[in-house]
Design a protein around this motif. Structure first.
Motif, PDB file in Angstrom:
ATOM      1  N   LYS A   1       0.856  -1.182   0.000  1.00  0.00           N
ATOM      2  CA  LYS A   1       0.000   0.000   0.000  1.00  0.00           C
ATOM      3  C   LYS A   1       0.891   1.230   0.000  1.00  0.00           C
ATOM      4  O   LYS A   1       1.881   1.291   0.739  1.00  0.00           O
ATOM      5  CB  LYS A   1      -0.917   0.011   1.216  1.00  0.00           C
ATOM      6  CG  LYS A   1      -1.958  -1.088   1.167  1.00  0.00           C
ATOM      7  CD  LYS A   1      -2.873  -1.037   2.362  1.00  0.00           C
ATOM      8  CE  LYS A   1      -3.922  -2.157   2.244  1.00  0.00           C
ATOM      9  NZ  LYS A   1      -4.796  -2.201   3.419  1.00  0.00           N
TER      10      LYS A   1
ATOM     11  N   TYR B   1       1.040   5.427   0.402  1.00  0.00           N
ATOM     12  CA  TYR B   1       0.352   6.550   1.025  1.00  0.00           C
ATOM     13  C   TYR B   1       1.056   7.857   0.674  1.00  0.00           C
ATOM     14  O   TYR B   1       2.275   7.892   0.509  1.00  0.00           O
ATOM     15  CB  TYR B   1       0.352   6.410   2.551  1.00  0.00           C
ATOM     16  CG  TYR B   1      -0.357   5.168   3.033  1.00  0.00           C
ATOM     17  CD1 TYR B   1      -1.709   5.205   3.360  1.00  0.00           C
ATOM     18  CD2 TYR B   1       0.329   3.961   3.159  1.00  0.00           C
ATOM     19  CE1 TYR B   1      -2.372   4.067   3.794  1.00  0.00           C
ATOM     20  CE2 TYR B   1      -0.327   2.807   3.595  1.00  0.00           C
ATOM     21  CZ  TYR B   1      -1.673   2.871   3.907  1.00  0.00           C
ATOM     22  OH  TYR B   1      -2.320   1.743   4.336  1.00  0.00           O
TER      23      TYR B   1
ATOM     24  N   HIS C   1      -4.305   6.822   1.420  1.00  0.00           N
ATOM     25  CA  HIS C   1      -3.984   5.616   0.661  1.00  0.00           C
ATOM     26  C   HIS C   1      -4.214   5.929  -0.818  1.00  0.00           C
ATOM     27  O   HIS C   1      -5.350   6.103  -1.244  1.00  0.00           O
ATOM     28  CB  HIS C   1      -4.885   4.480   1.150  1.00  0.00           C
ATOM     29  CG  HIS C   1      -4.651   3.180   0.479  1.00  0.00           C
ATOM     30  ND1 HIS C   1      -5.554   2.160   0.550  1.00  0.00           N
ATOM     31  CD2 HIS C   1      -3.626   2.703  -0.282  1.00  0.00           C
ATOM     32  CE1 HIS C   1      -5.110   1.123  -0.128  1.00  0.00           C
ATOM     33  NE2 HIS C   1      -3.941   1.440  -0.643  1.00  0.00           N
TER      34      HIS C   1
END
Length: 146
Positions: A123, A125, A130
């Motif tokens: 993921k 960010y 996100h």
């Protein structure tokens, strides 16, 4: 980052076992070119960051290639912690929203691991939002000839 700073980012329970691998990946040319720094390294999670200066697209957001770069580097750290060297067999990314801010942060999660392949979710960010999710499949090189 110097060796002591790298060492301090690694969880004490795995520090001695993985330090050389983490150090080697940190000093790789592409990691250095993109000014990637380690935030933390744990058994099941790696966090890294990359500044966005010089990596924006024509409309002022994080370039998609920069987002993929930080995700790919996070995968490299996570997949190569142990003495099983891996390369990406495949990688794909879904962009959820534009990235606007000073830096990107990538966080890994191991999904599966077998004798020959591994799968990681990463993921990404930006400013605590996100912005993208990448999936990587790693191929364990072992002692194979190129």
């Amino acid at each position: 980052m110097n060796d002591n700073e790298i060492r301090d980012c690694i969880d004490v329970s795995i520090r001695d076992e993985v330090f050389e691998s983490v150090r080697s990946i940190y000093h790789a040319q592409y990691t250095q070119l993109n000014e990637i720094e380690i935030i933390s390294v744990k058994e099941d999670e790696v966090r890294i960051k990359m500044p966005l200066k010089g990596k924006l697209n024509s409309i002022g957001f994080a370039h998609g290639g920069a987002v993929f770069t930080v995700a790919d580097n996070a995968f490299a750290f996570a997949a190569n912690l142990r003495n099983e060297k891996q390369i990406a067999l495949s990688g794909n990314i879904v962009y959820h929203r534009p990235g606007a801010g000073d830096e990107l942060i990538a966080v890994t999660e191991k999904i599966s691991d077998t004798n020959s392949v591994s799968t990681y979710s990463v993921k990404v960010y930006c400013n605590n939002k996100h912005i993208a999710t990448a999936m990587f499949t790693g191929f364990k090189i072992k002692d194979r000839k190129q």
